[in-house]
Design a protein around this motif. Structure first.
Motif, PDB file in Angstrom:
ATOM      1  N   PHE A  72      37.373  66.541  72.602  1.00 37.50           N
ATOM      2  CA  PHE A  72      37.211  66.636  74.292  1.00 37.50           C
ATOM      3  C   PHE A  72      38.285  67.667  74.619  1.00 37.50           C
ATOM      4  N   TYR A  73      39.299  67.906  74.471  1.00 36.48           N
ATOM      5  CA  TYR A  73      40.175  68.616  74.858  1.00 36.48           C
ATOM      6  C   TYR A  73      39.980  69.989  74.410  1.00 36.48           C
ATOM      7  N   ARG A  74      39.409  70.274  73.365  1.00 32.77           N
ATOM      8  CA  ARG A  74      39.021  71.795  72.815  1.00 32.77           C
ATOM      9  C   ARG A  74      37.832  72.084  73.599  1.00 32.77           C
ATOM     10  N   ARG A  75      36.731  71.425  73.740  1.00 33.65           N
ATOM     11  CA  ARG A  75      35.674  71.767  74.304  1.00 33.65           C
ATOM     12  C   ARG A  75      35.988  71.982  75.920  1.00 33.65           C
ATOM     13  N   PHE A  76      36.634  71.097  76.426  1.00 36.13           N
ATOM     14  CA  PHE A  76      36.841  71.456  77.745  1.00 36.13           C
ATOM     15  C   PHE A  76      37.663  72.368  78.097  1.00 36.13           C
ATOM     16  N   ALA A  77      38.506  72.613  77.425  1.00 40.52           N
ATOM     17  CA  ALA A  77      39.572  74.024  77.652  1.00 40.52           C
ATOM     18  C   ALA A  77      38.270  75.342  77.327  1.00 40.52           C
ATOM     19  N   GLU A  78      37.448  75.255  76.416  1.00 41.56           N
ATOM     20  CA  GLU A  78      36.654  76.253  76.240  1.00 41.56           C
ATOM     21  C   GLU A  78      35.667  76.620  77.465  1.00 41.56           C
ATOM     22  N   ASN A  79      35.377  75.474  78.050  1.00 39.69           N
ATOM     23  CA  ASN A  79      34.352  75.859  79.337  1.00 39.69           C
ATOM     24  C   ASN A  79      35.146  75.630  80.746  1.00 39.69           C
ATOM     25  N   ALA A  80      36.329  75.215  80.806  1.00 39.58           N
ATOM     26  CA  ALA A  80      36.992  75.203  82.159  1.00 39.58           C
ATOM     27  C   ALA A  80      37.248  76.531  82.657  1.00 39.58           C
ATOM     28  N   SER A  81      37.309  76.626  83.950  1.00 39.19           N
ATOM     29  CA  SER A  81      37.614  77.870  84.598  1.00 39.19           C
ATOM     30  C   SER A  81      38.973  78.038  84.508  1.00 39.19           C
ATOM     31  N   LEU A  82      39.419  79.473  84.116  1.00 35.29           N
ATOM     32  CA  LEU A  82      40.794  79.819  83.877  1.00 35.29           C
ATOM     33  C   LEU A  82      41.614  79.719  85.168  1.00 35.29           C
ATOM     34  N   SER A  83      41.177  79.840  86.249  1.00 33.37           N
ATOM     35  CA  SER A  83      41.689  79.964  87.690  1.00 33.37           C
ATOM     36  C   SER A  83      42.106  78.710  88.241  1.00 33.37           C
ATOM     37  N   ARG A  84      41.902  77.464  87.543  1.00 29.55           N
ATOM     38  CA  ARG A  84      42.218  76.298  88.008  1.00 29.55           C
ATOM     39  C   ARG A  84      43.045  75.426  87.243  1.00 29.55           C
ATOM     40  N   THR A  85      43.948  74.681  87.724  1.00 25.04           N
ATOM     41  CA  THR A  85      44.712  73.717  86.946  1.00 25.04           C
ATOM     42  C   THR A  85      44.049  72.500  86.945  1.00 25.04           C
ATOM     43  N   TYR A  86      43.803  71.809  85.882  1.00 25.47           N
ATOM     44  CA  TYR A  86      43.140  70.525  85.501  1.00 25.47           C
ATOM     45  C   TYR A  86      44.104  69.364  84.974  1.00 25.47           C
ATOM     46  N   TYR A  87      43.910  68.244  85.423  1.00 21.79           N
ATOM     47  CA  TYR A  87      44.545  67.080  85.154  1.00 21.79           C
ATOM     48  C   TYR A  87      43.758  65.955  84.500  1.00 21.79           C
ATOM     49  N   ILE A  88      43.957  65.814  83.116  1.00 20.59           N
ATOM     50  CA  ILE A  88      42.847  65.102  82.416  1.00 20.59           C
ATOM     51  C   ILE A  88      43.371  63.806  82.022  1.00 20.59           C
ATOM     52  N   ASP A  89      42.990  62.535  82.502  1.00 18.77           N
ATOM     53  CA  ASP A  89      43.386  61.333  82.301  1.00 18.77           C
ATOM     54  C   ASP A  89      42.364  60.511  81.375  1.00 18.77           C
ATOM     55  N   ILE A  90      42.655  60.217  80.064  1.00 20.74           N
ATOM     56  CA  ILE A  90      41.854  59.416  79.315  1.00 20.74           C
ATOM     57  C   ILE A  90      42.460  58.043  79.234  1.00 20.74           C
ATOM     58  N   VAL A 104      39.229  63.641  85.636  1.00 20.10           N
ATOM     59  CA  VAL A 104      39.583  64.999  85.532  1.00 20.10           C
ATOM     60  C   VAL A 104      39.740  65.284  87.047  1.00 20.10           C
ATOM     61  N   SER A 105      41.035  65.732  87.326  1.00 16.47           N
ATOM     62  CA  SER A 105      41.517  66.264  88.709  1.00 16.47           C
ATOM     63  C   SER A 105      41.828  67.649  88.591  1.00 16.47           C
ATOM     64  N   SER A 106      41.291  68.141  89.790  1.00  9.03           N
ATOM     65  CA  SER A 106      41.859  69.746  90.114  1.00  9.03           C
ATOM     66  C   SER A 106      41.987  69.747  91.516  1.00  9.03           C
ATOM     67  N   THR A 107      42.927  70.879  91.951  1.00  9.18           N
ATOM     68  CA  THR A 107      42.971  71.123  93.256  1.00  9.18           C
ATOM     69  C   THR A 107      42.442  72.657  93.711  1.00  9.18           C
ATOM     70  N   GLU A 108      41.907  72.799  94.698  1.00 10.69           N
ATOM     71  CA  GLU A 108      41.092  73.949  95.220  1.00 10.69           C
ATOM     72  C   GLU A 108      41.994  74.189  96.730  1.00 10.69           C
ATOM     73  N   LYS A 109      42.462  75.382  96.499  1.00  3.81           N
ATOM     74  CA  LYS A 109      43.267  75.962  97.679  1.00  3.81           C
ATOM     75  C   LYS A 109      42.332  76.827  98.493  1.00  3.81           C
ATOM     76  N   SER A 110      42.730  76.836  99.945  1.00  2.17           N
ATOM     77  CA  SER A 110      42.184  77.879 100.700  1.00  2.17           C
ATOM     78  C   SER A 110      42.881  78.272 101.924  1.00  2.17           C
ATOM     79  N   ASN A 111      43.108  79.522 102.137  1.00  2.00           N
ATOM     80  CA  ASN A 111      43.691  79.857 103.127  1.00  2.00           C
ATOM     81  C   ASN A 111      42.926  80.687 104.302  1.00  2.00           C
ATOM     82  N   ILE A 112      41.969  79.990 105.087  1.00  2.00           N
ATOM     83  CA  ILE A 112      41.197  80.581 106.173  1.00  2.00           C
ATOM     84  C   ILE A 112      42.128  80.845 107.229  1.00  2.00           C
ATOM     85  N   THR A 113      43.314  80.056 107.742  1.00  2.00           N
ATOM     86  CA  THR A 113      44.195  80.667 108.704  1.00  2.00           C
ATOM     87  C   THR A 113      45.528  80.899 107.955  1.00  2.00           C
TER      88      THR A 113
END
Length: 133
Positions: A72-90, A104-113
Motif C-alpha cells: 500500500f505505501y509503495r503504490r500510494f507513493a508512486e501515484n501521489a502528488s509530490l506537492s502535497r503532504t499526506y498523512y496515512i492512518d491504517i 488519508v488526510s492532506s491539506t490544501e492551501k490557498s492565498n487568494i487574499t
C-alpha cells in the motif's frame, strides 16, 4: 462617471468570481484525486497481499498484513502528488476475512487574499476483498 464605476464593479466582481471558482475547483479535484488513489491502491495492495498458499492448502481466503502495508505505501507513493503532504492512518487490517480500514488526510492551501486559507481533505475507506469462485 456613474457608468464607469459600474463597469469597474462588474469587472472586479468577475475577477473575484473566477478566483473563487478556481479555488473550489482545485479543492474538488484534489479530493477526487485522493479518493481514486486510495481506492485503487487499496484494491491492488489487497490483491498483492493475497495468501495463495493458504488458499491452496485449505481454501481459506486471507491476506498477509505486513505485505499489504508494504504494498500500500509503495503504490500510494508512486501515484501521489509530490506537492502535497499526506498523512496515512491504517486503522484495521483483518487477515481473515480480508478487510482493511484506511484514512488519508492532506491539506490544501490557498492565498487568494493576504491570508493563507487551509482546507483539510480527509478520505476514509473500508474495503473487503471479494474473490470470485
Amino acid at each position: 462617471m456613474k457608468e464607469s464605476f459600474w463597469g469597474v464593479f462588474i469587472v472586479g466582481l468577475g475577477v473575484t468570481a473566477i478566483a473563487f471558482i478556481y479555488l473550489f475547483q482545485n479543492i474538488t479535484s484534489t479530493d477526487e484525486h485522493n479518493y481514486n488513489i486510495l481506492k485503487e491502491t487499496t484494491e491492488a495492495a489487497m490483491i498483492d497481499a493475497f495468501d495463495l498458499a493458504s488458499y491452496r492448502y485449505d481454501g481459506t481466503i486471507r491476506i498477509d498484513r505486513e505485505k499489504f502495508v508494504e504494498n500500500f505505501y509503495r503504490r500510494f507513493a508512486e501515484n501521489a502528488s509530490l506537492s502535497r503532504t499526506y498523512y496515512i492512518d491504517i486503522y484495521d487490517v483483518n487477515e481473515e476475512p480480508p478487510k482493511v480500514s484506511i484514512k488519508v488526510s492532506s491539506t490544501e492551501k490557498s492565498n487568494i487574499t493576504d491570508d493563507v486559507m487551509e482546507f483539510d481533505i480527509v478520505n476514509q475507506l473500508d474495503a473487503i476483498l471479494e474473490v470470485p469462485y
